[in-house]
Design a protein around this motif. Structure first.
Motif, PDB file in Angstrom:
ATOM      1  N   MET A 276      36.136  46.982  -5.920  1.00 55.91           N
ATOM      2  CA  MET A 276      35.734  46.286  -7.141  1.00 55.91           C
ATOM      3  C   MET A 276      34.688  47.121  -7.860  1.00 55.91           C
ATOM      4  SD  MET A 276      34.221  42.444  -7.693  1.00 55.91           S
ATOM      5  CE  MET A 276      33.880  41.843  -9.346  1.00 55.91           C
ATOM      6  N   VAL A 277      34.861  47.277  -9.187  1.00 54.31           N
ATOM      7  CA  VAL A 277      33.904  48.009 -10.009  1.00 54.31           C
ATOM      8  C   VAL A 277      33.330  47.042 -11.029  1.00 54.31           C
ATOM      9  CG1 VAL A 277      33.537  49.951 -11.557  1.00 54.31           C
ATOM     10  CG2 VAL A 277      35.220  50.138  -9.715  1.00 54.31           C
ATOM     11  N   GLY A 278      32.002  46.975 -11.113  1.00 53.66           N
ATOM     12  CA  GLY A 278      31.358  46.057 -12.034  1.00 53.66           C
ATOM     13  C   GLY A 278      31.581  46.433 -13.483  1.00 53.66           C
ATOM     14  N   GLY A 279      31.301  45.506 -14.367  1.00 51.49           N
ATOM     15  CA  GLY A 279      31.485  45.730 -15.790  1.00 51.49           C
ATOM     16  C   GLY A 279      30.536  46.787 -16.341  1.00 51.49           C
ATOM     17  N   ALA A 280      30.990  47.470 -17.387  1.00 50.31           N
ATOM     18  CA  ALA A 280      30.196  48.486 -18.086  1.00 50.31           C
ATOM     19  C   ALA A 280      29.653  49.548 -17.133  1.00 50.31           C
ATOM     20  CB  ALA A 280      29.055  47.835 -18.857  1.00 50.31           C
ATOM     21  N   SER A 281      30.455  49.925 -16.157  1.00 52.98           N
ATOM     22  CA  SER A 281      30.069  50.935 -15.162  1.00 52.98           C
ATOM     23  C   SER A 281      30.951  52.167 -15.335  1.00 52.98           C
ATOM     24  CB  SER A 281      30.225  50.387 -13.743  1.00 52.98           C
ATOM     25  OG  SER A 281      29.405  49.257 -13.532  1.00 52.98           O
ATOM     26  N   ALA A 282      30.369  53.261 -15.790  1.00 47.02           N
ATOM     27  CA  ALA A 282      31.142  54.486 -15.962  1.00 47.02           C
ATOM     28  C   ALA A 282      31.480  55.076 -14.596  1.00 47.02           C
ATOM     29  CB  ALA A 282      30.360  55.493 -16.792  1.00 47.02           C
ATOM     30  N   VAL A 283      32.769  55.248 -14.320  1.00 44.98           N
ATOM     31  CA  VAL A 283      33.226  55.724 -13.011  1.00 44.98           C
ATOM     32  C   VAL A 283      33.683  57.171 -13.149  1.00 44.98           C
ATOM     33  CG1 VAL A 283      34.828  55.359 -11.103  1.00 44.98           C
ATOM     34  CG2 VAL A 283      33.951  53.401 -12.395  1.00 44.98           C
ATOM     35  N   ALA A 284      32.952  58.081 -12.498  1.00 46.31           N
ATOM     36  CA  ALA A 284      33.279  59.501 -12.591  1.00 46.31           C
ATOM     37  C   ALA A 284      33.706  60.091 -11.253  1.00 46.31           C
ATOM     38  CB  ALA A 284      32.077  60.282 -13.120  1.00 46.31           C
ATOM     39  N   GLN A 285      33.557  59.329 -10.164  1.00 46.37           N
ATOM     40  CA  GLN A 285      33.957  59.801  -8.837  1.00 46.37           C
ATOM     41  C   GLN A 285      34.813  58.741  -8.159  1.00 46.37           C
ATOM     42  OE1 GLN A 285      29.680  60.861  -7.785  1.00 46.37           O
ATOM     43  NE2 GLN A 285      30.758  62.556  -6.788  1.00 46.37           N
ATOM     44  N   ASP A 286      35.440  59.129  -7.054  1.00 46.39           N
ATOM     45  CA  ASP A 286      36.352  58.234  -6.357  1.00 46.39           C
ATOM     46  C   ASP A 286      35.600  57.058  -5.720  1.00 46.39           C
ATOM     47  OD1 ASP A 286      38.408  59.979  -6.984  1.00 46.39           O
ATOM     48  OD2 ASP A 286      38.286  61.055  -5.077  1.00 46.39           O
ATOM     49  N   ILE A 287      36.210  55.869  -5.796  1.00 42.41           N
ATOM     50  CA  ILE A 287      35.638  54.668  -5.184  1.00 42.41           C
ATOM     51  C   ILE A 287      36.495  54.318  -3.965  1.00 42.41           C
ATOM     52  CG2 ILE A 287      34.953  52.282  -5.523  1.00 42.41           C
ATOM     53  CD1 ILE A 287      33.448  54.326  -7.286  1.00 42.41           C
ATOM     54  N   PRO A 288      35.927  54.352  -2.764  1.00 42.66           N
ATOM     55  CA  PRO A 288      36.723  54.114  -1.563  1.00 42.66           C
ATOM     56  C   PRO A 288      37.255  52.686  -1.487  1.00 42.66           C
ATOM     57  CG  PRO A 288      34.632  55.180  -1.023  1.00 42.66           C
ATOM     58  CD  PRO A 288      34.543  54.721  -2.445  1.00 42.66           C
ATOM     59  N   PRO A 289      38.296  52.475  -0.694  1.00 45.42           N
ATOM     60  CA  PRO A 289      38.824  51.115  -0.523  1.00 45.42           C
ATOM     61  C   PRO A 289      37.773  50.188   0.068  1.00 45.42           C
ATOM     62  CG  PRO A 289      39.744  52.621   1.118  1.00 45.42           C
ATOM     63  CD  PRO A 289      39.029  53.457   0.115  1.00 45.42           C
ATOM     64  N   TYR A 290      37.873  48.914  -0.291  1.00 45.50           N
ATOM     65  CA  TYR A 290      37.059  47.824   0.234  1.00 45.50           C
ATOM     66  C   TYR A 290      35.618  47.817  -0.279  1.00 45.50           C
ATOM     67  CZ  TYR A 290      40.795  48.907   3.538  1.00 45.50           C
ATOM     68  OH  TYR A 290      41.994  49.261   4.088  1.00 45.50           O
ATOM     69  N   CYS A 291      35.268  48.746  -1.156  1.00 43.74           N
ATOM     70  CA  CYS A 291      33.870  48.899  -1.565  1.00 43.74           C
ATOM     71  C   CYS A 291      33.616  48.292  -2.944  1.00 43.74           C
ATOM     72  CB  CYS A 291      33.478  50.380  -1.580  1.00 43.74           C
ATOM     73  SG  CYS A 291      33.383  51.112   0.071  1.00 43.74           S
TER      74      CYS A 291
END
Length: 259
Positions: A166-181
């Motif tokens: 899960m990625v929170g709102g207004a969060s710039a994602v530039a790297q990989d997010i592992p499963p379950y995190c």
């Protein structure tokens, strides 16, 4: 038989399944295939080499299958493939693949794409994902299953986000997010496990194993790749192994704060 409003434009060559509904002023291109029970609302545009499965709901002003927003795109006959039972809300933008990727953008089943969501070229989206309003995936992004992306969140090209993340709102994602995190922040970093999502699908013993692995991986200050390799070899939990394999194969790195 399909139910087509008299103002809709259906180009010759388009294939519509049983009980497909096409609303007023919608446009369906000549190389589009739409599976049975799918509804396309007013003013939606579906073009390109686009295949849409069964029982999808495509809302007003969605632009589906339009050419990629990629200056390198040179007219190659790439595809957009959409599975079954997806909800695609107003003003979504879904582009096909490119020769620089896999020549296909693919959306799985049972996904909810809220208003103004953008999926760029060569994106791969799993099943049961939720992308909130204004979530924006650049080219070549890959999402697993049961991923939740908060509103107004941009995801950098080539990023991989694992199952149940899960990625929170207004969060710039530039790297990989592992499963379950769980990740969030102006530049998204890990904040722990996505416990709310995990509790819906995974038993307590496996969640406890993931908690222990998370502490070992991200909170002890040890070299991440070494810890991931050790846990992969020694921990019996399939979820821990999946987490460690994701880390071991990440190409963009994992955004976490070292203790």
């Amino acid at each position: 038989m399909p139910n087509i409003h008299q103002t809709a434009i259906i180009e010759k060559g388009a294939v519509l399944g049983e009980n497909v509904t096409i609303g007023p002023f919608a446009y369906i291109g000549p190389r589009v295939k739409i599976g049975e029970g799918t509804t396309v609302a007013a003013h939606a545009v579906i073009e390109g080499i686009t295949t849409i499965g069964k029982n999808n709901r495509i809302f007003s002003h969605a632009a589906v299958g339009t050419i990629p927003q990629d200056l390198k795109y040179d007219g190659e006959e790439s595809e957009l493939i959409i599975g079954d039972n997806n909800t695609i809300r107003e003003f979504t933008l879904l582009n096909p693949g490119t020769k620089g990727g896999g020549m296909v953008t693919k959306i799985g089943n049972h996904n909810l794409l809220m208003g103004y969501v953008h999926l760029g070229h060569d994106v791969i989206l799993g099943d049961h994902c939720i992308l909130a309003n204004g979530a924006t995936l650049a080219g070549h992004v890959e999402l697993g299953n049961h991923v939740v992306i908060g509103g107004l969140t941009p995801v950098h090209q080539f990023v991989h986000i694992g199952d149940y993340a899960m990625v929170g709102g207004a969060s710039a994602v530039a790297q990989d997010i592992p499963p379950y995190c769980l990740a969030e922040g102006n530049r998204a970093v890990l904040r722990g496990l996505n416990l709310t999502g995990l509790r819906r699908k995974i038993d307590r013993e496996e969640i406890n194993s993931l908690k222990s692995a998370y502490r070992e991986l991200f909170e002890q200050g040890k070299p991440l790749q070494e810890v991931a390799q050790t846990l992969f070899e020694t921990d019996e939990s399939p979820y821990v192994k999946a987490l460690c394999m994701f880390i071991k194969t990440s190409k963009r790195g994992i955004p976490f704060t070292r203790k």
